[in-house]
Design a protein around this motif. Structure first.
Motif, mmCIF file in Angstrom:
data_model
loop_
_atom_site.group_PDB
_atom_site.id
_atom_site.type_symbol
_atom_site.label_atom_id
_atom_site.label_comp_id
_atom_site.label_asym_id
_atom_site.label_seq_id
_atom_site.Cartn_x
_atom_site.Cartn_y
_atom_site.Cartn_z
ATOM 1 N N ARG A 152 0.834 -1.215 0.000
ATOM 2 C CA ARG A 152 0.000 0.000 0.000
ATOM 3 C C ARG A 152 0.856 1.247 0.000
ATOM 4 N N THR A 169 2.030 2.777 9.076
ATOM 5 C CA THR A 169 1.022 2.993 10.122
ATOM 6 C C THR A 169 1.559 3.910 11.210
ATOM 7 N N ASP A 173 1.532 3.652 2.234
ATOM 8 C CA ASP A 173 0.716 4.801 2.647
ATOM 9 C C ASP A 173 1.236 5.377 3.957
ATOM 10 N N SER A 208 -6.375 1.120 -3.127
ATOM 11 C CA SER A 208 -7.164 0.952 -1.916
ATOM 12 C C SER A 208 -7.811 2.275 -1.547
ATOM 13 N N SER A 209 -9.044 2.192 -1.143
ATOM 14 C CA SER A 209 -9.738 3.418 -0.744
ATOM 15 C C SER A 209 -9.563 3.702 0.745
ATOM 16 N N SER A 210 -9.009 2.758 1.479
ATOM 17 C CA SER A 210 -8.838 2.949 2.925
ATOM 18 C C SER A 210 -7.419 3.407 3.250
ATOM 19 N N THR A 211 -6.986 4.459 2.554
ATOM 20 C CA THR A 211 -5.645 4.994 2.767
ATOM 21 C C THR A 211 -5.718 6.499 2.962
#
Length: 160
Positions: free
Chosen positions: A9, A127, A11, A38-41
């Motif tokens: 990812r 993260t 991110d 990915s849309s959850s970034t």
């Protein structure tokens, strides 16, 4: 010609990710950094692609592309015969081992290659960088990400 895929990812892209990509690029003819859509970034897929492109701009055999779906399917699509993965410690091993076995079952012609994070980056994760950036200052994240990524985090979070 050996094509390797380093997928994630990213991110955001960290100094650890950049280090693995540069080291892997020295091992293979072409390294494709696959940015998982990915849309959850925090950053959009296009933003993550651009951040990683800038982080590896000096490497002529690195390409950065986004992809959807399973990583192993993307590897087959781009004719990669190597899947580069990084490990920071024992906890990464369990996840990576399981994933490698599943990928081998799905695509026996793709060989996993594991690179151990460089000591100075072993504790860095996207993260943790996002958490620090959300609650800290630009100086707090400057060691963990390339300067252009720190600036992008600054703009994205509007915190600095």
């Amino acid at each position: 010609m050996t094509i390797a895929l380093f997928a994630g990812r990213f991110d955001p892209c960290t100094n650890g990710h950049q280090d693995i990509a540069i080291r892997a690029a020295k091992m293979f003819d072409t390294l494709i950094v696959g940015i998982a859509d990915s849309s959850s970034t925090l950053f959009s897929t296009d933003e993550r692609v651009e951040l990683f492109k800038e982080a590896t701009a000096a490497q002529t055999n690195i390409q950065v592309q986004s992809y959807r779906g399973l990583t192993v399917n993307f590897a087959q699509e781009i004719r990669a015969t190597v899947l580069v993965r990084s490990m920071r410690g024992a906890t990464d091993f369990d996840t990576e081992f399981d994933m490698a076995l599943m990928n081998r079952k799905m695509a026996p012609g793709i060989e996993p290659v594991f690179l151990i994070s460089s000591l100075e980056y072993i504790f860095i994760s996207g993260t943790r960088v996002r958490e620090i950036a959300a609650g800290g200052s630009i100086e707090d994240i400057a060691y963990f990400v390339p300067p252009h990524v720190a600036e992008a985090l600054k703009r994205k979070l509007g915190r600095f």
